[in-house]
Design a protein around this motif. Sequence first.
Motif, PDB file in Angstrom:
ATOM      1  N   UNK A 231      37.394   4.887  43.816  1.00 55.44           N
ATOM      2  CA  UNK A 231      36.653   5.607  44.857  1.00 55.44           C
ATOM      3  C   UNK A 231      37.600   6.029  45.980  1.00 55.44           C
ATOM      4  N   UNK A 232      38.467   5.099  46.398  1.00 51.92           N
ATOM      5  CA  UNK A 232      39.414   5.412  47.470  1.00 51.92           C
ATOM      6  C   UNK A 232      40.338   6.553  47.073  1.00 51.92           C
ATOM      7  N   UNK A 233      40.791   6.555  45.818  1.00 49.39           N
ATOM      8  CA  UNK A 233      41.688   7.616  45.358  1.00 49.39           C
ATOM      9  C   UNK A 233      41.013   8.976  45.431  1.00 49.39           C
ATOM     10  N   UNK A 234      39.744   9.040  45.042  1.00 46.10           N
ATOM     11  CA  UNK A 234      39.026  10.304  45.100  1.00 46.10           C
ATOM     12  C   UNK A 234      38.826  10.793  46.519  1.00 46.10           C
ATOM     13  N   UNK A 235      38.520   9.861  47.417  1.00 42.79           N
ATOM     14  CA  UNK A 235      38.249  10.235  48.809  1.00 42.79           C
ATOM     15  C   UNK A 235      39.528  10.549  49.585  1.00 42.79           C
ATOM     16  N   UNK A 236      40.645   9.923  49.215  1.00 41.33           N
ATOM     17  CA  UNK A 236      41.867  10.064  50.005  1.00 41.33           C
ATOM     18  C   UNK A 236      42.878  11.001  49.347  1.00 41.33           C
ATOM     19  N   UNK A 237      43.108  10.825  48.036  1.00 44.37           N
ATOM     20  CA  UNK A 237      44.109  11.626  47.340  1.00 44.37           C
ATOM     21  C   UNK A 237      43.515  12.813  46.597  1.00 44.37           C
ATOM     22  N   UNK A 238      42.246  12.710  46.213  1.00 47.74           N
ATOM     23  CA  UNK A 238      41.623  13.739  45.398  1.00 47.74           C
ATOM     24  C   UNK A 238      40.867  14.766  46.218  1.00 47.74           C
ATOM     25  N   UNK A 239      39.660  15.127  45.780  1.00 47.44           N
ATOM     26  CA  UNK A 239      38.883  16.172  46.466  1.00 47.44           C
ATOM     27  C   UNK A 239      38.578  15.859  47.925  1.00 47.44           C
ATOM     28  N   UNK A 240      38.611  14.573  48.302  1.00 45.24           N
ATOM     29  CA  UNK A 240      38.389  14.247  49.706  1.00 45.24           C
ATOM     30  C   UNK A 240      39.411  14.912  50.596  1.00 45.24           C
ATOM     31  N   UNK A 241      40.670  14.925  50.152  1.00 41.25           N
ATOM     32  CA  UNK A 241      41.709  15.581  50.939  1.00 41.25           C
ATOM     33  C   UNK A 241      41.546  17.097  50.935  1.00 41.25           C
ATOM     34  N   UNK A 242      40.869  17.631  49.911  1.00 41.74           N
ATOM     35  CA  UNK A 242      40.584  19.073  49.901  1.00 41.74           C
ATOM     36  C   UNK A 242      39.671  19.451  51.054  1.00 41.74           C
ATOM     37  N   UNK A 243      38.896  18.486  51.535  1.00 44.00           N
ATOM     38  CA  UNK A 243      38.041  18.733  52.699  1.00 44.00           C
ATOM     39  C   UNK A 243      38.767  18.386  53.994  1.00 44.00           C
ATOM     40  N   UNK A 244      39.305  17.173  54.076  1.00 41.93           N
ATOM     41  CA  UNK A 244      39.856  16.710  55.341  1.00 41.93           C
ATOM     42  C   UNK A 244      41.136  17.435  55.740  1.00 41.93           C
ATOM     43  N   UNK A 245      41.917  17.913  54.762  1.00 43.04           N
ATOM     44  CA  UNK A 245      43.185  18.573  55.077  1.00 43.04           C
ATOM     45  C   UNK A 245      43.102  20.090  55.016  1.00 43.04           C
ATOM     46  N   UNK A 246      41.932  20.638  54.737  1.00 43.69           N
ATOM     47  CA  UNK A 246      41.806  22.088  54.611  1.00 43.69           C
ATOM     48  C   UNK A 246      40.831  22.685  55.618  1.00 43.69           C
ATOM     49  N   UNK A 247      40.659  22.003  56.742  1.00 46.64           N
ATOM     50  CA  UNK A 247      39.849  22.576  57.808  1.00 46.64           C
ATOM     51  C   UNK A 247      38.371  22.265  57.729  1.00 46.64           C
ATOM     52  N   UNK A 248      37.981  21.250  56.934  1.00 48.02           N
ATOM     53  CA  UNK A 248      36.564  20.892  56.823  1.00 48.02           C
ATOM     54  C   UNK A 248      36.324  19.424  57.185  1.00 48.02           C
ATOM     55  N   UNK A 249      36.903  18.918  58.266  1.00 45.67           N
ATOM     56  CA  UNK A 249      36.716  17.493  58.593  1.00 45.67           C
ATOM     57  C   UNK A 249      35.275  17.152  58.944  1.00 45.67           C
ATOM     58  N   UNK A 250      34.531  18.108  59.500  1.00 47.16           N
ATOM     59  CA  UNK A 250      33.115  17.846  59.797  1.00 47.16           C
ATOM     60  C   UNK A 250      32.322  17.653  58.516  1.00 47.16           C
ATOM     61  N   UNK A 251      32.611  18.439  57.510  1.00 48.18           N
ATOM     62  CA  UNK A 251      31.975  18.304  56.204  1.00 48.18           C
ATOM     63  C   UNK A 251      32.350  16.968  55.577  1.00 48.18           C
ATOM     64  N   UNK A 252      33.607  16.576  55.686  1.00 46.42           N
ATOM     65  CA  UNK A 252      34.072  15.293  55.157  1.00 46.42           C
ATOM     66  C   UNK A 252      33.316  14.144  55.822  1.00 46.42           C
ATOM     67  N   UNK A 253      33.112  14.239  57.129  1.00 40.95           N
ATOM     68  CA  UNK A 253      32.347  13.225  57.855  1.00 40.95           C
ATOM     69  C   UNK A 253      30.911  13.185  57.365  1.00 40.95           C
ATOM     70  N   UNK A 254      30.309  14.345  57.142  1.00 43.99           N
ATOM     71  CA  UNK A 254      28.919  14.392  56.679  1.00 43.99           C
ATOM     72  C   UNK A 254      28.770  13.752  55.303  1.00 43.99           C
ATOM     73  N   UNK A 255      29.708  14.024  54.398  1.00 40.89           N
ATOM     74  CA  UNK A 255      29.639  13.400  53.068  1.00 40.89           C
ATOM     75  C   UNK A 255      29.795  11.890  53.198  1.00 40.89           C
ATOM     76  N   UNK A 256      30.687  11.463  54.100  1.00 47.46           N
ATOM     77  CA  UNK A 256      30.863  10.029  54.306  1.00 47.46           C
ATOM     78  C   UNK A 256      29.603   9.357  54.811  1.00 47.46           C
ATOM     79  N   UNK A 257      28.951   9.961  55.792  1.00 50.72           N
ATOM     80  CA  UNK A 257      27.713   9.377  56.326  1.00 50.72           C
ATOM     81  C   UNK A 257      26.605   9.379  55.279  1.00 50.72           C
ATOM     82  N   UNK A 258      26.503  10.449  54.493  1.00 56.23           N
ATOM     83  CA  UNK A 258      25.480  10.496  53.444  1.00 56.23           C
ATOM     84  C   UNK A 258      25.733   9.432  52.391  1.00 56.23           C
ATOM     85  N   UNK A 259      26.994   9.217  52.040  1.00 61.07           N
ATOM     86  CA  UNK A 259      27.323   8.203  51.038  1.00 61.07           C
ATOM     87  C   UNK A 259      27.032   6.803  51.554  1.00 61.07           C
TER      88      UNK A 259
END
Length: 629
Positions: A231-259
Amino acid sequence: MGVLTGGWCIVLLLGCLVAMPTARTFSARLALSLAVLFGLVPLLWWIPSGFGALGRGTLVLAAAGGVLVFTAFKDGVRTGVRRLVPRFTWLDGMPLAAAVFSAWVHSSLLSVRAYDKALSLLTMNWDNASHFDIFHMQRLYGRVVPLLGAAPDGSNWSFTDYPQGFHGIVAIFAELRFAKSAGTPADEVVNYANGSALVSVLVAVMVLSALAALPAFRRQQVVAFPVLMLVAAGWIFGPGSSASLHGFPNFFLAVGLASVAIVLAVTTDRPLRPSSLAPFVACVVGVAHNWALLEVLVLGASGMMLLPWGRLRWRATMTGYLLAAGIVLVGVVGLILAVSQLAGVSTDAVLYGVGGVPIPDLGQLAVIVLGTSALAALVFARPARPSNGTLQRLRWSFLGLAAALALACVMASAQLAKGGTLTYYSHKLGIALFLAGLVTLALVLAALLETRRSRFLPGTREAGANGRVRSSRRTGGFAPGHIVASALAAVAATQAFGFTFPLAAHGLPPSSPSAVAMAKESKVLASVPPSVSLLMAATKGREGQPAVYVTTRPADIDAILAKQWYDGLTSTYTEKGWKLSLNMFELSGGVDKLRLVVNKIKKADPSALIIVDPDNQAALNHILATLDN
């Protein structure tokens, strides 16, 4: 200026969250406290009051400290201090490992201190301009954009209908680290870069903490380590970084809160208990104030909280009922604010909106969704004890993912029917399905472990293969071989979404989304792009002065994006300015289109001030002197 400032204040606040006696274990405390921090604290920016010299950041820190002092002295110092110290096991190291990994991935944004370097990193991705402007406006005016009224040019400020929860928490961190009042645009760019990265790191910590707090995993830590590492790999190294490092940190936060809301729905035995209800309500509110479409995940998970149905689960003292009513009231107010802000957003804008977003690996997404479905079928194939409420909720933990998958199918069908291709919001929803799917996969696996355990509860006995009766009390005591296997599986899980190590110079190029993004960041930091230097020069000393900045390096930075950054850095981002920037599309064809673009801008607004880079000032003067009419 706030009463307390400095980076140590953020560390102190995080320490208070860990000491907050919301649960017994370290991981549970982190998950619950961070959910409240991210979900409810940003609502403070909807209160117009500036809170005097105190500031919102100092207020939050003082409130957290006050709770700890009250706890320490309520029942005697010795007893109170013991309550502040959480239980810690090996599995509680997983959130700390997630913090280290995520801090490494976001190290460039976390550590940057120079204005030009920070701006170089942020201009790499389009949406950062919008997010910075919202954050900057909150810092300047001490409230969310919808409360600001009309802009000086007579139009509305931009982003009045854009959710602003993420920006509120970054602004809180900026108050704690820097000052209550905003600094120069250069200061605020660095503040935003550091704060947004810190939020992304803490989101990963929050999600892993919620999973590490599950009793099923705490009883089977050797099994839990590789699962949580996946799970950590997906959120940090995988698609999670596609959100947090590509200008979508608010979206990343929303997915985190929903999860986290899904995990909380599974673990909640007494729904009206404030320590359970407040974080869940915070998740609901936080999702609405960041990326409201993801409420479908929360809505699907909410049904699990009703299982098993029984009046005893809903009993409380009169004080308990009043506290629960107050928490729900805060949640309702938060939702009303979000709905009122989003009321002006059309359905078509969501269904058919366009934009650039990394597309997740659909093959991996299919593995996660189908794997979760297969495990869920296996769980339902095994009998479960009706009295085990946690197991009942775990068995249905896929409901949130199923609801989001249904929404994704509806959106995809509408987009394919109209344009023949999937668009922006479907791609982002795909990332959400990926990340929430990993959390759901872990929950369903926990259900499988709990199902096995429920068959052999302490005191039950079963016949072995040789006919002898054996006790089923053993749940721990793993052999060294099990520990080694768990460690190897955990290491393997870190590479599940691509090679993560930066060894390209040795013929081993990284392939994970995080590693690819980090390589691009390193290249940008090695030499500040000329377009960034020119942008800095164009905005220097022009705060509060609206203008149309027309970059003459469209090959290095998109012309409209450069105009957005001008507006954000000068605090002039308005709807009028945005509409004027739409006249610059032709500039993507090269600077020889400058006459055409200037002509269009002047026809739209003859009074518009146009700024170009120094090398092209003479060309602009000639164009303005020879324009038709």
